[in-house]
Every structure is written in structure tokens, then in C-alpha cells.
Design an enzyme around this catalytic site. Structure first.
Site, PDB file in Angstrom:
ATOM      1  N   ARG A 175     -31.687  53.068 -27.483  1.00 32.19           N
ATOM      2  CA  ARG A 175     -30.765  53.768 -26.295  1.00 32.19           C
ATOM      3  C   ARG A 175     -30.141  52.437 -25.798  1.00 32.19           C
ATOM      4  NH1 ARG A 175     -35.807  57.016 -24.649  1.00 32.19           N
ATOM      5  NH2 ARG A 175     -35.028  59.159 -24.573  1.00 32.19           N
TER       6      ARG A 175
ATOM      7  N   ARG B 287     -28.086  54.171 -31.233  1.00 32.49           N
ATOM      8  CA  ARG B 287     -27.387  55.304 -30.703  1.00 32.49           C
ATOM      9  C   ARG B 287     -26.151  54.910 -29.687  1.00 32.49           C
ATOM     10  NH1 ARG B 287     -30.134  59.363 -26.666  1.00 32.49           N
ATOM     11  NH2 ARG B 287     -29.803  57.974 -25.031  1.00 32.49           N
TER      12      ARG B 287
ATOM     13  N   GLU C  53     -28.604  67.998 -29.787  1.00 37.96           N
ATOM     14  CA  GLU C  53     -29.271  68.186 -28.515  1.00 37.96           C
ATOM     15  C   GLU C  53     -28.587  69.231 -27.636  1.00 37.96           C
ATOM     16  OE1 GLU C  53     -29.826  64.274 -26.680  1.00 37.96           O
ATOM     17  OE2 GLU C  53     -27.790  63.602 -27.402  1.00 37.96           O
TER      18      GLU C  53
ATOM     19  N   ASN D   9     -34.958  66.467 -25.429  1.00 38.20           N
ATOM     20  CA  ASN D   9     -35.142  66.346 -23.817  1.00 38.20           C
ATOM     21  C   ASN D   9     -33.648  67.246 -23.392  1.00 38.20           C
ATOM     22  OD1 ASN D   9     -37.158  64.738 -24.351  1.00 38.20           O
ATOM     23  ND2 ASN D   9     -35.813  62.725 -23.925  1.00 38.20           N
ATOM     24  N   ASP D  10     -32.599  66.778 -23.999  1.00 41.30           N
ATOM     25  CA  ASP D  10     -31.460  67.707 -23.560  1.00 41.30           C
ATOM     26  C   ASP D  10     -31.330  68.843 -24.415  1.00 41.30           C
ATOM     27  OD1 ASP D  10     -29.928  66.077 -22.041  1.00 41.30           O
ATOM     28  OD2 ASP D  10     -29.681  64.458 -23.506  1.00 41.30           O
TER      29      ASP D  10
ATOM     30  N   CYS E  24     -36.248  62.706 -31.769  1.00 46.22           N
ATOM     31  CA  CYS E  24     -36.472  61.383 -30.871  1.00 46.22           C
ATOM     32  C   CYS E  24     -36.861  61.923 -29.510  1.00 46.22           C
ATOM     33  CB  CYS E  24     -35.608  60.494 -31.238  1.00 46.22           C
ATOM     34  SG  CYS E  24     -33.742  61.194 -30.739  1.00 46.22           S
TER      35      CYS E  24
HETATM   36  C1  PEP Z   1     -32.886  63.478 -25.933  1.00 48.81           C
HETATM   37  O1  PEP Z   1     -32.170  64.094 -25.073  1.00 48.81           O
HETATM   38  O2  PEP Z   1     -33.951  63.981 -26.220  1.00 48.81           O
HETATM   39  C2  PEP Z   1     -32.974  62.070 -26.171  1.00 48.81           C
HETATM   40  C3  PEP Z   1     -33.664  61.405 -26.853  1.00 48.81           C
HETATM   41  O3  PEP Z   1     -31.876  61.501 -25.447  1.00 48.81           O
HETATM   42  P1  PEP Z   1     -31.981  61.053 -23.820  1.00 48.81           P
HETATM   43  O4  PEP Z   1     -33.456  61.294 -23.482  1.00 48.81           O
HETATM   44  O5  PEP Z   1     -31.774  59.398 -23.842  1.00 48.81           O
HETATM   45  O6  PEP Z   1     -31.141  61.785 -23.324  1.00 48.81           O
HETATM   46 MG    MG Z   2     -30.188  63.223 -24.835  1.00 47.90          MG
END
Ligand code: PEP
Ligand code: MG
Length: 579
Positions: free
Chosen positions: A300, A336, A436, A459-460, A507
Site C-alpha cells: 500500500r 499498488r 473492489e 474490504n472495499d 488481498c
Molecule cells: C481492499 O479494499 O480489500 C484492500 C485490500 O484495499 P484497502 O484496504 O487498502 O482499501
Molecule cells: Mg481497497
């Protein structure tokens, strides 16, 4: 009667032992005047104190076990450097001369001035750096005032749990050496260097337990639970036995997990699974190597842009990426591109634009395409790093085809520019994208054909699929990775990747949660990227799984779309894995 005190658990683990209460107390620094004739003598006294402080820190440094992480040793070096810095050496001397005051008072005035500067900073991380100033100044003051304390970490406290107002990284780094089992402090937070040291040395720790020392007597038996941030005092035997059993189980589990480090991640039916790591800072590479991950599946990079007032230029980024490539020694690094916006705001952006819903606004790839002057240097830096080892570029938050074509055009422009400038890069550097946003998941066939690899950012993906702001506590209860809509999207993306011959990884947090490992293997996932601390646990489950059997169980459950069926299966899959 048992009492429970709570604070912030900053380093996991359970410790049971006798309290050693450090009553160092507040240092009382008073002002007194000196005559002009006494100035030289006072300055000599101050210089001698600095010399003793350096000697104490060097003694601590010399006793640090050789296998200690480099960045931990650096905390001590930072304090040593501060003892050479003119703001703490020359400036107090000048105050002694100008104010005709004692050394302690001069040092206090200088400390107050420095702390004011730190307190004006908005950034919580930088604010914690004022602790460094306090720790160094306190050390000098104790010497000047001849206050006692374990200044060079030479005392042994075998089997003790240390209770103090605050502790420095230098106090913490030798704790294992001194036989200290855990520590509890009145002050401090999870971002402090002391907390970082505790985590990496695996010393259970709870901080921010205000007034903790009021309720605990020296020598009293206490229990510290560093995960929950709890201290138990005056417990009966039954509770102590319960915690002792928990502690034993945890130790056994950690020892067993450590043995898995160099074992292959292969399922019972001989399917290899790639287990990669997520990192945020270059120093996280140590953890990647410690657990023997198959490389970095998500770096990140936005953390390089945060906690500062300017934007890192191409050269700074290149140096940073090159350093990571070198430390990874041939393992792949997935970089990324910037995912700023929403909850991750850089300081350098100045005023945050008015935006009613930042998660749906100018974020990640949208922000980068909006501002090529921000994006191009990063692409160039990543390309340059690709000349040094296996580097992959990964695009966050893709949602549409034009985003991809505009990004490809910029990558092409960067390649042409580098060729013109005579800079090396790998012309075949893989370019992948994160899935995402539901639109991208639904169009995964298209993205899988266009890109070299995909990675599911759950996550997103969960946030956008279920329309739940991932940082809003009020709707957190709706955040459900088991929602049939989420699982169907995950499955669709994995299947689209397989059809196109494009690897699909995951991820998001779901990939590192051992409770989901079997479900994801059943859905066909073969590449996971996660926090290094979860990797061995996930590997343990991979090794105990049979993908064929999982597939037979998982696919019909997800196809049913019935939440109760899915949850029932999930519970069976997790209860099967004896922890
Ligand atoms: C996600 O969105 O799953 C991700 C890995 O990115 P971040 O948590 O940095 O938004
Ligand atoms: Mg994300």
C-alpha cells in the site's frame, strides 16, 4: 475481590506474574538563579550529564541481542543522535548563559519549546514523536537531579510484570533480557515506538491504564491479557488456572506455527497455494521474510505520502521501492499505485475538498487519472524498480474500461520517457488490477482479458456491494463477508480469471482471516495475500484442507443463495479446524 482494569492492548499475549510497580514519580524541576561566574561550571555539569546519558544508552545498545530487528535498534540510535543534536545540547547551554539559570531549568524550557512544535502538528503519528523528546530529556534530568531508576537496564526483574507511568523504547528493548513478562503503563498509545517494540519482541503490553498503579500493590499477583487490553488483579485460583491454560495453549500454538515457516503451502490433495503478504512500510519486509511468505501481494504505497507536508518525487519513490526489491531478494513485489482519498488523506493535499461521500468520490485510480502529474512519477518509479527484480504494478478501484485505457496510455508514456532518459525498466512488467467495485467484479471477464493478474480487494468490495461505509461504526454490523452477494461476486471473479488464464489473488482482510480460508479454497482461490502475522495460521489450515471436498460443499451452498445454508456450512468448516 477481583478487579479488572482496562487500557489499550498494544501487544498480544497473556502474562501471569508479580507486579513490579515503578514509582519513578514526576521529576520535580525547580528554577534557581546562578551568577555569571557560575555559568561555566553549570555548563560543565550539563555536559557531564549528557555524557552519562550517552553512556547509559550505549550500554543498553550493547546488550541488545544480535538477532533483534534493525528498526528496534534504530529507536535507541535515534535517542543517541538526539543527545548529539544542538537543539538538546547547544540550545540549553545558551539558555543557561542568557537566563543565568540552572541546567535542569534550561533543559525544561527547551523541552517545552520543542514539545509545543510537536503539539501543533495535526498528525497523530508525528505527535507521538514528542515522546522521544520527553524520553531523552527525562533521562538527562534524572542524571542532573540524581534521581534513581534502572537507567541502563541492568537490573533483573525475572518473572515480573512492570507497571510504570510511561516507558521508553530503550526500557522495552531489554525487557526479555531482564526477564520481564509484560508491562502496563498509565500513558501511551498503539502508535508509540514503545508499543511497536513490544509487538515485535512479543511482550504482552497494555497502555493507557490511567491510575492503574493505584489499584495494584508491588508484589501482587496479576494477569495481563495484551489482546483484550485487560489487567486482572486479586483473582481467585480458578481464574488464574483458566488463564494459565489459555497461555499454555497459545504458546503451543505459536511453537507449532513457527515450525510451518519453511513447509510448503500445499493442500492434502496436493494443490499448491500461494501465500503472500501485505505491507505498508518498508520495514514490514522483515515480517514477510520471517514467515517466509511467497512475496508481497499488496504494497500500500499511500503510506509513503502520508504523515508529511510534501509529495515524494520520482527519485524518492524509486529509492524506496528499490530498497524493498533488494530486501525481498528475488521474491515478487506487487506495488499498488496510490489509493489516496476516502479515509486516507495525505497531508500535502492541503484543504480536503468538500465531498459528501468520499468513498464514492475522487479516490485511488480516479484521483491519479485526474492528476497525471501525481500519477506519472509513481508509474516511472515503479517501472524503474522493475529493472531490479520481479515487480508488478497493481491498480486500485478500477470500475470502467476507459480508466484502463487511459492508464495504459500513461504507462506507455512513462516507458517512452524512461527509454528517452536512458533509464532501465522491465518492458514486460506485469500490470494487474484490484477488483473492489461491484462493476469490476461483474465485468471480471473483460478485466481478466486486459490485465496480467487480478486481486480481490474484499474490504472495499464488501463495502460497495452492501452499501456500508467501512469506517462507520453505526453500520458495521451489516458488514458481512458471508453475504451471498459477496460470495457470488468472489466466485465469479475467480471463475473469470480461470477462463481467461489470468491469475486471481485476494488481498482484503478476508484472505488473512483463517475462518474463511476453507470457504475461499472451496470457491477456487489459490493466491492469498495478508498481514504477515496471519500467514502461518492460514498455512496450517491450507495444509489440512482438501480442495476437492471443499468444492463439493461450498459451490452448492453459494449457488443456493440461502444465507442460513451458507452460515451453516461456514460453521461446519470452521469447527472442523481444531485451533
Ligand atoms: C481492499 O479494499 O480489500 C484492500 C485490500 O484495499 P484497502 O484496504 O487498502 O482499501
Ligand atoms: Mg481497497
Amino acid at each position: 475481590m477481583a478487579i479488572q482494569l482496562t487500557g489499550i492492548g498494544v501487544s498480544r499475549g497473556i502474562a501471569i506474574g508479580r507486579a513490579h510497580v515503578l514509582q519513578r514519580g514526576e521529576l520535580e524541576v525547580i528554577e534557581y538563579g546562578i551568577t555569571r561566574d557560575q555559568v561555566d561550571e553549570e555548563i560543565q555539569r550539563f555536559r557531564a550529564a549528557l555524557q552519562v546519558a550517552r553512556g547509559q544508552l550505549r550500554a543498553i545498545r550493547n546488550r541488545i541481542p544480535p538477532d533483534t530487528r534493525a528498526d528496534i535498534v534504530e529507536f535507541i540510535d535515534t535517542h543517541l543522535l538526539m543527545l548529539e543534536d544542538s537543539t538538546l545540547t547547544a540550545a540549553p547551554e545558551q539558555i543557561i548563559r542568557d537566563h543565568l539559570c540552572n541546567a535542569e531549568w534550561a533543559l525544561k524550557l527547551q523541552r517545552d519549546a520543542l514539545v509545543r512544535v510537536f503539539e501543533e502538528m495535526d498528525d497523530p503519528y508525528l505527535r507521538t514523536r514528542r515522546d522521544d523528546v520527553d524520553h531523552v530529556v527525562n533521562r538527562i534530568q534524572r542524571i542532573l537531579l540524581q534521581a534513581d531508576g534502572d537507567a541502563d537496564g541492568s537490573q533483573a526483574f525475572v518473572g515480573a510484570i512492570l507497571l510504570a507511568d510511561d516507558l521508553t523504547p530503550a526500557d522495552t528493548v531489554l525487557m526479555q533480557h531482564q526477564g520481564i513478562l509484560a508491562f502496563v503503563t498509565d500513558f501511551g498509545g498503539p502508535l508509540s515506538h514503545t508499543a511497536i517494540v513490544a509487538r515485535s519482541l512479543h511482550i504482552p503490553a497494555v497502555v493507557g491504564v490511567h491510575n492503574g498503579r493505584r489499584y495494584i500493590r508491588d508484589g501482587e499477583r496479576i494477569i495481563v491479557d495484551g489482546r483484550r487490553g485487560v489487567i486482572l488483579v486479586d483473582t481467585d485460583e480458578a481464574i488464574r488456572d483458566q488463564y494459565a491454560a489459555l497461555q499454555k495453549r497459545e504458546r503451543r500454538r505459536q511453537a507449532q506455527l513457527a515450525r510451518l515457516r519453511n513447509q510448503p503451502a500445499v493442500t492434502r490433495d496436493a494443490v499448491p497455494v500461494a501465500l503472500q503478504a501485505n505491507i505498508e512500510l518498508p520495514d514490514d519486509v522483515d515480517d514477510v521474510l520471517r514467515v517466509q511468505a511467497h512475496g508481497v501481494g499488496l504494497y500500500r504505497t499511500e503510506f509513503l505520502y502520508m504523515n508529511r507536508n510534501d509529495t515524494p518525487d520520482e527519485e524518492e519513490q524509486f529509492q524506496c521501492y528499490a530498497g524493498i526489491v533488494e530486501r525481498l531478494g528475488g521474491l515478487p513485489l506487487t506495488i499498488r499505485t496510490l489509493d489516496l482519498g476516502a479515509d486516507k488523506q495525505p497531508q500535502a493535499s492541503g484543504e480536503t475538498p468538500v465531498c459528501s461521500n468520499p468513498a464514492l468520490g475522487l479516490r485511488a485510480i480516479r484521483l491519479c487519472l485526474h492528476d497525471p502529474a501525481l500519477f506519472l512519477p509513481q508509474i516511472r518509479a515503479i517501472l524503474r524498480a522493475s529493472a531490479l527484480g520481479p515487480v508488478r504494478l497493481m491498480l486500485p478501484m478500477l470500475s470502467s474500461a476507459p480508466e484502463l485505457s487511459r492508464t495504459f496510455a500513461l504507462i506507455q508514456e512513462a516507458r517512452r520517457g524512461l527509454a528517452r532518459d536512458g533509464m532501465a525498466f522491465d518492458p514486460a512488467m506485469p500490470v494487474g488490477g484490484m477488483i473492489e467495485v461491484p462493476a469490476a467484479a461483474l465485468m471480471a471477464d473483460f478485466f481478466a482479458r486486459q490485465l496480467d493478474f487480478l486481486s480481490l480487494g474484499t474490504n472495499d468490495l464488501i463495502q460497495y456491494t452492501l452499501a456500508i461505509d467501512r469506517v462507520d461504526d453505526e453500520v458495521n454490523y451489516l458488514y458481512d463477508p458471508l453475504h451471498p452477494a459477496v460470495l457470488r461476486l468472489v466466485q465469479d471473479v475467480i471463475d473469470a480469471g480461470r477462463r481467461a488464464g489470468t491469475p486471481v489473488a485476494m488481498c482484503g482482510e478476508m484472505a488473512g482471516d483463517p475462518d474463511y480460508t476453507r470457504l475461499l479454497l472451496g470457491l477456487g482461490l489459490r493466491e492469498f495475500s495478508m498481514e504477515p502475522s496471519s500467514l502461518l495460521e492460514v498455512k496450517r489450515i491450507v495444509k489440512r484442507s482438501d480442495t476437492r471436498r471443499l468444492r463439493e460443499q461450498v459451490l452448492p451452498a453459494v449457488a443456493s443463495g440461502d444465507p442460513a445454508t451458507i452460515r451453516g456450512l461456514f460453521e461446519r468448516l470452521t469447527s472442523d479446524v481444531v485451533r
